[in-house]
Design a protein around this motif. Sequence first.
Motif, PDB file in Angstrom:
ATOM      1  N   GLU A  25     -99.607 -38.781  21.733  1.00 23.86           N
ATOM      2  CA  GLU A  25    -100.005 -39.942  22.535  1.00 23.86           C
ATOM      3  C   GLU A  25     -99.520 -39.878  23.981  1.00 23.86           C
ATOM      4  N   LEU A  26     -98.478 -39.082  24.272  1.00 26.98           N
ATOM      5  CA  LEU A  26     -97.944 -39.013  25.630  1.00 26.98           C
ATOM      6  C   LEU A  26     -98.671 -37.996  26.492  1.00 26.98           C
ATOM      7  N   THR A  27     -99.005 -36.858  25.928  1.00 27.07           N
ATOM      8  CA  THR A  27     -99.682 -35.798  26.658  1.00 27.07           C
ATOM      9  C   THR A  27    -100.406 -34.931  25.650  1.00 27.07           C
ATOM     10  N   ASN A  28    -101.336 -34.166  26.110  1.00 23.03           N
ATOM     11  CA  ASN A  28    -102.028 -33.275  25.176  1.00 23.03           C
ATOM     12  C   ASN A  28    -101.656 -31.814  25.428  1.00 23.03           C
ATOM     13  N   TRP A  29    -100.517 -31.573  26.065  1.00 24.36           N
ATOM     14  CA  TRP A  29    -100.106 -30.199  26.361  1.00 24.36           C
ATOM     15  C   TRP A  29     -99.226 -29.608  25.283  1.00 24.36           C
ATOM     16  N   HIS A  38     -91.844 -27.367  13.750  1.00 29.97           N
ATOM     17  CA  HIS A  38     -92.734 -26.519  14.536  1.00 29.97           C
ATOM     18  C   HIS A  38     -93.053 -27.163  15.877  1.00 29.97           C
ATOM     19  N   ILE A  39     -93.441 -26.303  16.797  1.00 27.37           N
ATOM     20  CA  ILE A  39     -93.799 -26.701  18.150  1.00 27.37           C
ATOM     21  C   ILE A  39     -95.235 -26.283  18.382  1.00 27.37           C
ATOM     22  N   GLU A  40     -96.031 -27.197  18.906  1.00 29.28           N
ATOM     23  CA  GLU A  40     -97.420 -26.914  19.244  1.00 29.28           C
ATOM     24  C   GLU A  40     -97.572 -26.877  20.759  1.00 29.28           C
ATOM     25  N   VAL A  41     -98.326 -25.880  21.245  1.00 26.54           N
ATOM     26  CA  VAL A  41     -98.622 -25.756  22.673  1.00 26.54           C
ATOM     27  C   VAL A  41    -100.129 -25.578  22.804  1.00 26.54           C
ATOM     28  N   LEU A  42    -100.727 -26.283  23.742  1.00 24.98           N
ATOM     29  CA  LEU A  42    -102.165 -26.212  23.953  1.00 24.98           C
ATOM     30  C   LEU A  42    -102.576 -24.818  24.404  1.00 24.98           C
ATOM     31  N   ALA A  43    -103.475 -24.195  23.674  1.00 28.22           N
ATOM     32  CA  ALA A  43    -103.869 -22.799  23.914  1.00 28.22           C
ATOM     33  C   ALA A  43    -104.604 -22.604  25.240  1.00 28.22           C
ATOM     34  N   SER A  44    -105.290 -23.610  25.723  1.00 33.07           N
ATOM     35  CA  SER A  44    -106.113 -23.449  26.928  1.00 33.07           C
ATOM     36  C   SER A  44    -105.329 -23.566  28.241  1.00 33.07           C
ATOM     37  N   THR A  53     -94.386 -25.895  29.103  1.00 32.62           N
ATOM     38  CA  THR A  53     -94.547 -26.825  27.985  1.00 32.62           C
ATOM     39  C   THR A  53     -93.659 -26.423  26.817  1.00 32.62           C
ATOM     40  N   LEU A  54     -93.575 -25.129  26.544  1.00 34.19           N
ATOM     41  CA  LEU A  54     -92.705 -24.654  25.468  1.00 34.19           C
ATOM     42  C   LEU A  54     -91.250 -25.053  25.741  1.00 34.19           C
ATOM     43  N   ILE A  55     -90.778 -24.858  26.950  1.00 35.83           N
ATOM     44  CA  ILE A  55     -89.400 -25.240  27.302  1.00 35.83           C
ATOM     45  C   ILE A  55     -89.207 -26.737  27.096  1.00 35.83           C
ATOM     46  N   HIS A  56     -90.163 -27.531  27.518  1.00 35.06           N
ATOM     47  CA  HIS A  56     -90.097 -28.987  27.345  1.00 35.06           C
ATOM     48  C   HIS A  56     -89.949 -29.344  25.865  1.00 35.06           C
ATOM     49  N   GLU A  57     -90.774 -28.736  25.029  1.00 31.05           N
ATOM     50  CA  GLU A  57     -90.734 -29.052  23.596  1.00 31.05           C
ATOM     51  C   GLU A  57     -89.467 -28.512  22.942  1.00 31.05           C
ATOM     52  N   ILE A  58     -88.975 -27.368  23.394  1.00 27.30           N
ATOM     53  CA  ILE A  58     -87.702 -26.840  22.901  1.00 27.30           C
ATOM     54  C   ILE A  58     -86.570 -27.825  23.214  1.00 27.30           C
ATOM     55  N   LEU A  59     -86.613 -28.423  24.397  1.00 20.40           N
ATOM     56  CA  LEU A  59     -85.589 -29.414  24.750  1.00 20.40           C
ATOM     57  C   LEU A  59     -85.621 -30.613  23.801  1.00 20.40           C
ATOM     58  N   HIS A  60     -86.815 -31.046  23.407  1.00 20.58           N
ATOM     59  CA  HIS A  60     -86.893 -32.133  22.420  1.00 20.58           C
ATOM     60  C   HIS A  60     -86.180 -31.728  21.132  1.00 20.58           C
ATOM     61  N   ALA A  61     -86.416 -30.502  20.678  1.00 17.90           N
ATOM     62  CA  ALA A  61     -85.774 -30.024  19.458  1.00 17.90           C
ATOM     63  C   ALA A  61     -84.262 -29.908  19.626  1.00 17.90           C
ATOM     64  N   GLU A  73     -88.001 -39.460  27.836  1.00 18.78           N
ATOM     65  CA  GLU A  73     -89.026 -38.486  28.225  1.00 18.78           C
ATOM     66  C   GLU A  73     -88.861 -38.046  29.676  1.00 18.78           C
ATOM     67  N   ASP A  74     -88.461 -38.959  30.548  1.00 22.23           N
ATOM     68  CA  ASP A  74     -88.247 -38.609  31.948  1.00 22.23           C
ATOM     69  C   ASP A  74     -87.113 -37.586  32.075  1.00 22.23           C
ATOM     70  N   LEU A  75     -86.032 -37.788  31.337  1.00 22.87           N
ATOM     71  CA  LEU A  75     -84.919 -36.843  31.352  1.00 22.87           C
ATOM     72  C   LEU A  75     -85.365 -35.470  30.843  1.00 22.87           C
ATOM     73  N   ILE A  76     -86.106 -35.450  29.735  1.00 25.30           N
ATOM     74  CA  ILE A  76     -86.619 -34.183  29.187  1.00 25.30           C
ATOM     75  C   ILE A  76     -87.501 -33.491  30.219  1.00 25.30           C
ATOM     76  N   ASN A  77     -88.382 -34.246  30.885  1.00 24.45           N
ATOM     77  CA  ASN A  77     -89.255 -33.660  31.915  1.00 24.45           C
ATOM     78  C   ASN A  77     -88.447 -33.042  33.045  1.00 24.45           C
TER      79      ASN A  77
END
Length: 100
Positions: A25-29, A38-44, A53-61, A73-77
């Motif tokens: 719901e926040l982003t589609n990346w 698992h971590i999903e990253v938009l292929a396109s 995007t991968l680094i961002h999602e790794i930080l969430h984990a 989310e602002d801190l993660i960004n």
Amino acid sequence: MNLPSSVKIGAINYRIQEKEVVDNELTNWGLCVLHDNHIEVLASLSEERKEQTLIHEILHAIFCEAGFGEQDEDLINRVGIVLYQVLKDNNLFCQLGEER
């Protein structure tokens, strides 16, 4: 550079998947699915956007594994952008994509 197939965070192995659609719901990346490890990253995305995007999602984990249930989310960004640049500027990111 191809994204790595997995990353170990704490004691947990997270699979990394490139997807045609990321349902978030926040982003589609990208998306970190904590309950399924698992971590999903938009292929396109461009290669740089995929990496960032991968680094961002790794930080969430990382924050989750460190016990932070609520995440700003602002801190993660902000941390994600700086960490990505540190990894790129020091040729550390390319090592993440190497299969070990």
